[in-house]
Design an enzyme around this catalytic site. Sequence first.
Site, PDB file in Angstrom:
ATOM      1  N   ASP A 478      36.186  40.913  41.952  1.00 48.24           N
ATOM      2  CA  ASP A 478      36.409  41.981  40.980  1.00 48.24           C
ATOM      3  C   ASP A 478      36.244  41.396  39.592  1.00 48.24           C
ATOM      4  OD1 ASP A 478      37.077  44.339  39.756  1.00 48.24           O
ATOM      5  OD2 ASP A 478      39.204  44.249  40.214  1.00 48.24           O
ATOM      6  N   GLU A 512      31.153  43.126  32.473  1.00 48.66           N
ATOM      7  CA  GLU A 512      31.559  43.499  33.828  1.00 48.66           C
ATOM      8  C   GLU A 512      30.798  42.716  34.883  1.00 48.66           C
ATOM      9  OE1 GLU A 512      33.338  46.538  34.919  1.00 48.66           O
ATOM     10  OE2 GLU A 512      33.803  47.462  33.023  1.00 48.66           O
ATOM     11  N   ASP A 546      33.801  44.925  44.116  1.00 45.69           N
ATOM     12  CA  ASP A 546      34.321  46.168  43.569  1.00 45.69           C
ATOM     13  C   ASP A 546      33.264  46.810  42.676  1.00 45.69           C
ATOM     14  OD1 ASP A 546      36.561  48.034  43.008  1.00 45.69           O
ATOM     15  OD2 ASP A 546      36.271  47.312  40.982  1.00 45.69           O
ATOM     16  N   ASP A 660      41.778  43.001  42.570  1.00 42.76           N
ATOM     17  CA  ASP A 660      42.030  43.954  41.494  1.00 42.76           C
ATOM     18  C   ASP A 660      43.397  43.702  40.866  1.00 42.76           C
ATOM     19  OD1 ASP A 660      41.499  46.579  40.070  1.00 42.76           O
ATOM     20  OD2 ASP A 660      43.300  47.129  41.181  1.00 42.76           O
TER      21      ASP A 660
END
Length: 685
Positions: A478, A512, A546, A660
Amino acid sequence: MNHLGKTEVFLNRFALRPLNPEELRPWRLEVVLDPPPGREEVYPLLAQVARRAGGVTVRMGDGLASWSPPEVLVLEGTLARMGQTYAYRLYPKGRRPLDPKDPGERSVLSALARRLLQERLRRLEGVWVEGLAVYRREHARGPGWRVLGGAVLDLWVSDSGAFLLEVDPAYRILCEMSLEAWLAQGHPLPKRVRNAYDRRTWELLRLGEEDPKELPLPGGLSLLDYHASKGRLQGREGGRVAWVADPKDPRKPIPHLTGLLVPVLTLEDLHEEEGSLALSLPWEERRRRTREIASWIGRRLGLGTPEAVRAQAYRLSIPKLMGRRAVSKPADALRVGFYRAQETALALLRLDGAQGWPEFLRRALLRAFGASGASLRLHTLHAHPSQGLAFREALRKAKEEGVQAVLVLTPPMAWEDRNRLKALLLREGLPSQILNVPLREEERHRWENALLGLLAKAGLQVVALSGAYPAELAVGFDAGGRESFRFGGAACAVGGDGGHLLWTLPEAQAGERIPQEVVWDLLEETLWAFRRKAGRLPSRVLLLRDGRVPQDEFALALEALAREGIAYDLVSVRKSGGGRVYPVQGRLADGLYVPLEDKTFLLLTVHRDFRGTPRPLKLVHEAGDTPLEALAHQIFHLTRLYPASGFAFPRLPAPLHLADRLVKEVGRLGIRHLKEVDREKLFFV
């Protein structure tokens, strides 16, 4: 075969008209960037160029594809990214036929379809449009606000070359007054605001006491003069200074004006009206609205008459959870014993003025360890965080005496104080579980969840999976975190019993994406942890990412696994994008697997009849050769392994749910406190 039977479901998808010959042959555009960007920047820059070019244009490989003729596009210009300015130039290279049966080429057609939907929605009049969402009817109204009903949409291309539309009914709460007027009515500060002159949103930090006529900006103008120079004060009062921040970088305060901001409201802001708003829809009503909106979109956008899509669904076998013996949920292990336990020492820190362990907590822990055949030592910390160095010394002594985790009983604390206390304990290598008092014995769900979290933080394995699975090791990746930095985190579980191996974090990085080298570093650590326990490397690894997998993010890791002779499966797990599923007849339940196109499937991991329409995960098998149903079976069973929830299961498989939680906790506490924390302790659950 891993399923118990099959059924049929409706999806919130609708088949529309086939693509026409021109849509199957988009224009191809070559892109030249000056200066040439680095490897990690190429794809984000191409996406930026596509937006700057205008029309219905998207990235295709190392160039662009467009349904708009080149003469209407902006073929040259400049753009900025990460502090660097680039000049771009587009060179039309004629039309290129794309085959919707080819997954890569179909993804380009689907991206064009999505951009077409955005462009056509923007041209609709009499509706409120935000991205791929359209709101067209007023549902409720109050003083200074109204609720609009509509839907979030998506449009893509099927392998048969037809448009597919997804419709999910939704609501949007709109404020019809400035932040200044909203506050004048006595409302508290909202958490978010947007510009009155465009749709950009901000986090609202605080009101300022500065004079907007005197507050200087970097260009030399005052805050008030700057907005006046942009023509934003015509017909508006400037109001007071408000400090806001970009949600992606909340540590950087930016001055704004309350008269030029509009509150972004939530149900929490309208709590007095919440009962009368009735925004939750029964699934039958949601499906009716879905069909109605699909027909309206088909007519208004010229995409044909929608036809509801049905799909075959399969009920997967129920996971078998083991404590000392079979259990149905983790909380049962507190009574029958843990799957794997060892001698453990726990400490209690009381900040409520009382002394000693509450008898019902002490009794529950002793009974659980007795059933597990393991010894337990209970300590009490006679110190207070306000004592500074003396408190640190008490923690150090507790650690030397073998204490593995600390239970904190405290009156409710501000989040900043909670995080400060947790960070202080972690600095001494002591994970903590905070439990608010007053606490009654009959609040079993609350204190049993807290005890399970405490035991996971102490390194015990409360429950395990019983059964055979394709992968011996599952790793969740993640990228998330606080402010402008993100941490690519990995949490892993052994496929045979679901036992946690370790958590691992790289250095902070922006964005990200997780760089290729970092992905491999994280994975390599988990492989070595497996080898230390099993004496060999795993035969197959399940990699769970994710969200969407950025292009080439796992390329280095997959090459390394192939060199080591380790089989692998890479699966993208998306919390959104799975839409909704509706039963054709009967009822739905946990563990529903719906195979779709292109190695894509939906997985309903958790469903409660009283909680509205089921929202499955959307999963894409990006790489590997394990059959989809076998993957779905293992991933569904992994959702049962979150140790800190005694009575309910999370939606995500444990490796991803843990990853997460890991990146969010590190975002709150900071990475510098973790040097003394054992990698096998789940300090973040």
